[in-house]
Design a protein around this motif. Sequence first.
Motif, PDB file in Angstrom:
ATOM      1  N   SER A 137      71.888  74.899  55.440  1.00 18.42           N
ATOM      2  CA  SER A 137      73.101  74.575  54.685  1.00 18.42           C
ATOM      3  C   SER A 137      74.028  75.782  54.601  1.00 18.42           C
ATOM      4  O   SER A 137      75.254  75.654  54.754  1.00 18.42           O
ATOM      5  N   LYS A 189      80.869  66.826  50.466  1.00 22.12           N
ATOM      6  CA  LYS A 189      81.153  66.955  51.895  1.00 22.12           C
ATOM      7  C   LYS A 189      82.329  66.072  52.291  1.00 22.12           C
ATOM      8  O   LYS A 189      83.225  66.505  53.027  1.00 22.12           O
ATOM      9  N   ALA A 202      73.570  74.965  47.442  1.00 23.89           N
ATOM     10  CA  ALA A 202      72.758  75.574  48.494  1.00 23.89           C
ATOM     11  C   ALA A 202      71.886  76.697  47.941  1.00 23.89           C
ATOM     12  O   ALA A 202      70.778  76.933  48.439  1.00 23.89           O
ATOM     13  N   TYR A 225      76.553  69.239  57.988  1.00 21.83           N
ATOM     14  CA  TYR A 225      76.047  69.512  56.641  1.00 21.83           C
ATOM     15  C   TYR A 225      75.333  68.288  56.074  1.00 21.83           C
ATOM     16  O   TYR A 225      75.812  67.160  56.212  1.00 21.83           O
ATOM     17  N   LEU A 258      73.344  68.413  52.696  1.00 25.08           N
ATOM     18  CA  LEU A 258      72.897  68.526  51.305  1.00 25.08           C
ATOM     19  C   LEU A 258      73.816  67.704  50.401  1.00 25.08           C
ATOM     20  O   LEU A 258      74.823  68.191  49.892  1.00 25.08           O
TER      21      LEU A 258
END
Length: 494
Positions: A259, A324, A386, A474, A476
């Motif tokens: 991440s 995101k 993260a 990405y 997460l």
Amino acid sequence: MSAAVTTLETTPDHLIDATALRQTPLPLSSKIAYSAGSFVDAVTNNVLTVFGLFYVTAVCGVSGGSAGVALSAGLVVDAVLDPLIGSISDGWRSRLGRRLPFMLLGLPLSMIAFVMIFSLPKGVSATTLFVTLLLLSIVLRVSVSLFNLPFLALGAELTDDYAERSRVAAWRWGLGMIAGLATVLIGFGIFFRGPDGLSQKAAYPPFAMTCAAVAIAGALAAIWGTFVLRDRAHPIAVDRPGWLRALLAGLAEIFRNRSFRILFGSSVLFFVAQGVALSLGLHANTYFWRLSGDSIKIVMLAYFCGLLTGAPLIGMFSHRFDKKRMLLVSLGVLIVTQALPASLRLAGMLPFQGMTLATMLAANAAIGGFGLTAAAIAVSSMLADAADEHEYIFGSRREGLYFAGWAFAGKVATGGGALIAGLVLQFSGFPSGAAAKAGAQVALRPETVTLLGLCYGPGAALFSIAGVLILLLYRLDRPTHARILEKLIQQRTG
């Protein structure tokens, strides 16, 4: 995934209390006091980015290449030291905690260097001017990091809640933009008034001192607010090695986190785009768009209004969106606003002049500012998530290194952007010496104007597009972070 066991300098009861505190919402007054610390970075960075290259080249007469090297060198040296600052602050022990001592040291050093940059001496050789600017740039950037990196790292420790982190980031960003808007109002409204106000060298030292006073006021509020919130901070590992081993081990760890690698790589490309566009902003407005001083003020104010109004809106509605997705949409908006106007002008499809052109550019700048706000809030909150993932995987807290890594990406890339901007001016044949004498009325070759527009607009946007492609990797998201946080609570208390 599994986590290593780390011995912590705390009792179990204290650990449970701190964990419980981080689960509770922050009082509004605490958010405001803490977030005022963003004044330091916002004031110094915005003033240097907006006015710095123009002041050095078009006012002081330094060549574009030399100015780009001097200004970017400060960012590069600082970026190299950022991981060290972050790593040491992660393990620092004092009665004031691990973050405040660095903030207290960085504040006075940064403000002195900042004022001196905009007070460059007259009647000295080009070499003396270059060396002076180079040294002041290095001192400024390093001392700002001494304040700002511990300040940002502490923000990741104030709360563990997924949505609350976005609200804290929104407050921090919003107050920073208020400070940035204040610098533009102070500059164009007081010190650089008139058609040739930007070319008046005597106006820059008092302008810098006024902006420094704004930054100091915010920093003092944050220092007090940070001290009050110290009980929320994560504990410090007892068995930390020496600073060099801790730094190397920490760097190896954070780049093993997928991440972080994705956020780091996309940030590098995005900051290069911003560095090029913002460093060439005044040159483009003055010589490519041929705007008057009052029109430039309108465009710059619109940009900062977009930055400012975006913060409360994103803060209110960020909990409804995945971070995101919000980041990808905001970057798409930025790419369009970066590339479209200059591309249309170069293609002969934007013939407007005067106030009509200024109004269109102001609307575009406001939309771009809003997109930048959403992107910055999303990335800052994603970094805190993260850091939780990092603790779950490796058993250690690395907030300082995480935000140092992000700052490293930003400073190296922004420095690279400033260097690219300086080289664009150098190789396009921009007459720095003539501009210092003639101001905005200096005559430029058509080839110089065309290259300026290409690099300022679509050229800069290409870097942002590459950053979006990396960000697609990405993973997460909110459910994943919730599962990680649940496991972390069990590990911390068990």
